[in-house]
Enzyme design. Structure first.
Site, PDB file in Angstrom:
ATOM      1  N   SER A  28     -49.257  49.835   3.377  1.00 54.93           N
ATOM      2  CA  SER A  28     -50.604  48.183   3.904  1.00 54.93           C
ATOM      3  C   SER A  28     -51.904  49.681   4.841  1.00 54.93           C
ATOM      4  CB  SER A  28     -49.912  48.094   4.518  1.00 54.93           C
ATOM      5  OG  SER A  28     -51.169  46.517   4.653  1.00 54.93           O
ATOM      6  N   ASP A  30     -59.432  41.038   3.154  1.00 57.38           N
ATOM      7  CA  ASP A  30     -58.151  41.758   3.806  1.00 57.38           C
ATOM      8  C   ASP A  30     -58.526  43.192   3.706  1.00 57.38           C
ATOM      9  OD1 ASP A  30     -55.766  42.520   5.487  1.00 57.38           O
ATOM     10  OD2 ASP A  30     -54.775  42.945   3.347  1.00 57.38           O
ATOM     11  N   HIS A  32     -55.589  43.002   7.757  1.00 61.04           N
ATOM     12  CA  HIS A  32     -54.326  43.052   8.920  1.00 61.04           C
ATOM     13  C   HIS A  32     -53.404  43.983   9.492  1.00 61.04           C
ATOM     14  CE1 HIS A  32     -51.898  44.068   5.153  1.00 61.04           C
ATOM     15  NE2 HIS A  32     -50.806  44.675   5.794  1.00 61.04           N
TER      16      HIS A  32
END
Length: 522
Positions: free
Chosen positions: A261, A163, A133
């Site tokens: 992230s 992911d 992402h």
């Protein structure tokens, strides 16, 4: 004496030849090695002292010093989409809140958006692991190293099911983080999260492992959203959504925020044990728990991208229900642990091994299965043709069976279908451009200092070029990152349009290079 000197000289030359031959062999073989083997080879040639974690007051200075140089800041650019200067929005949309990246196309009048995340270098030649992402839909990815250099990265592979993404920069001799073993992670052990949160420079936070094998449902929700977008119409009973998500996160209370992230979660020895992926929060910022993809899964995904260009997924070929007291009551059985087989796929691996509806899987390779995430994560690490031993209950008795995993043919079929649609749509996009092209001649290329190009000779009223005021005479050098020299290459390059955007690089008759990001629907 002369004999002794000759003997020594011969031995020295032989040794040099042997070392040189080894180095040559080493160089040829390295491209075939897994990332774990590459790391081991590096450390054999460059030994470092072991870092021993503290048994008293924790001291993470050595671990942080080992890891921080290999953590990078990633900036991505999205054409024709608006950015967000605040940290607002729907707090339950964790991908958007965590990363600050809007999911819908914005009006063309809005400038390109930028977003940021983190990544971790896993090899000295520039391979970097991050989250899917972080880079999905980006038309430009820039990586800032700890020495402040900024280099452009390319995507090697993306896996929405976990992911994870693997990207690469063209650099050598880079610091990297050594792989640990996520199977050995224990609840209560100290861990560090490293990244670039909330627009800050490299930041290290500490906490403990709160749980393992956690599922948050966030990847499944993201996959479902994308299936809706691709279909363009709501789900029906005839076409159920396909949940291929694999979630078996390491849960930690080390502070993680937007921008972390894709960064590493490491143990007190400075070894990579996970990739920070998402947070659970009612506010959109840190509220206590973060979740990381286990490194043993990361290693498999990264190696698949290098060896096969995509993730090779082996399947058992069953659908099941995770047992608990409520499920056991509904099924009218006494077992409250394990995976209850609801259906066995025809011609699947489980069917061939003799498994049936109503069997209860209790162990995988001798390890107790307590949740669906236990099974999914361990099977996802394997490839078609690999064998696993399943322990299952039938008629109250435990039995063992060896299952040979089969390839996920549905994924290959979906990929072939997408390829067919892409070829068809490339012609449609070409027609929508409303333009005519001729190859740029050598004199024109030399004049403009370019190596490829087509000249726009016609602009038809009502087409994309007319709408966006593209002038005749523009020399287009690249479309969607590919060099173009004739009409066939233009059409071929249009097949790589992503998210409904055509990316064009050109040079006018007079002036500097121009870049156009044109939405196909306008």
């Amino acid at each position: 004496m002369k004999k002794l000197g000759l003997t020594l000289l011969t031995a020295l030359v032989g040794g040099l030849i042997a070392v040189g031959g080894y180095k040559l062999f080493e160089g040829k073989q390295e491209s075939k090695m897994s990332f774990e083997e590459r790391q081991e080879l590096h450390y054999v040639n460059n030994p470092v002292p072991n870092v021993v974690s503290s048994t008293g007051n924790p001291d993470f200075t050595q671990a942080a010093a080992m890891v921080a140089p290999a953590v990078v800041h990633i900036t991505t650019t999205y054409p024709g989409r608006s950015g967000s200067s605040s940290y607002g929005g729907d707090p339950m949309d964790l991908f958007e809140e965590f990363f600050g990246m809007p999911r819908q196309r914005q009006q063309r009048s809005q400038p390109p958006a930028q977003a940021t995340g983190s990544g971790v270098i896993i090899s000295e030649d520039g391979y970097i692991v991050t989250n899917n992402h972080v880079v999905v839909d980006a038309n430009k990815i820039e990586v800032q190293l700890t020495d402040k250099r900024i280099v452009e990265a390319k995507i090697i592979g993306r896996d929405p099911n976990t992911d994870l993404a693997l990207i690469k920069i063209n650099e050598k001799g880079l610091p990297f983080v050594r792989f640990g073993n996520s199977d050995e992670v224990r609840i209560g052990e100290w861990v560090l999260a490293v990244g670039y949160p909330l627009g800050l420079e490299s930041t290290v936070t500490a906490g403990i492992v709160s749980a393992t094998g956690r599922s948050t449902g966030i990847i499944a929700r993201e996959l479902q959203q994308r299936q809706f977008q691709q279909r363009g119409y709501p789900q029906s009973d005839e076409e159920p959504m396909i949940n291929t998500a694999v979630e078996s996160f390491i849960q930690t209370d080390a502070v993680i925020n937007k921008g972390n992230s894709g960064g590493p979660l490491v143990n007190a020895n400075g070894e990579l044990i996970g990739i920070n992926s998402n947070i659970m929060t009612p506010t959109g910022t840190y509220a206590g728990y973060g979740f990381a993809v286990p490194v043993n899964l990361v290693k498999k995904i990264a190696d698949d991208f290098i060896k096969f260009g995509r993730v090779k997924r082996g399947l058992i070929g069953i659908t099941f229900t995770e047992l608990n007291p409520a499920a056991a009551k509904e099924l009218e059985i006494s077992d409250v642990n394990g995976l209850y087989i609801r259906d066995v796929v025809d011609n699947g691996a489980a069917k061939e091994a003799g498994l049936k509806e109503g069997d209860i899987i209790t162990k995988l390779d001798g390890r107790t299965i307590t949740s669906s995430s236990d099974l999914q994560e361990r099977i996802y690490r394997l490839r078609p043709g690999d064998k696993v031993k399943l322990t299952y209950k039938r008629d109250g008795k435990e039995r063992d069976v060896t299952v040979t995993l089969k390839e996920d043919t549905s994924a290959a079929e979906r990929e072939a279908e997408r390829d067919s649609e892409t070829k068809r749509s490339a012609t449609e996009i070409y027609n929508k451009l409303g333009a005519g092209f001729v190859p740029a001649n050598d004199a024109k290329k030399k004049e403009l200092g370019i190596s490829s190009g087509v000249v726009v000779t016609q602009v038809h009223q009502g087409g994309l070029f007319d709408y966006f005021n593209v002038q005749r005479g523009l020399v287009i050098t690249h479309i969607n990152g590919k060099p173009v020299n004739n009409s066939d290459e233009v059409e071929s390059a249009l097949a790589d349009s992503e998210r409904g955007i055509v990316r064009i690089v050109g040079v006018p008759q007079r002036g500097s290079r121009v870049e156009l990001n044109m939405p196909i629907e306008y």
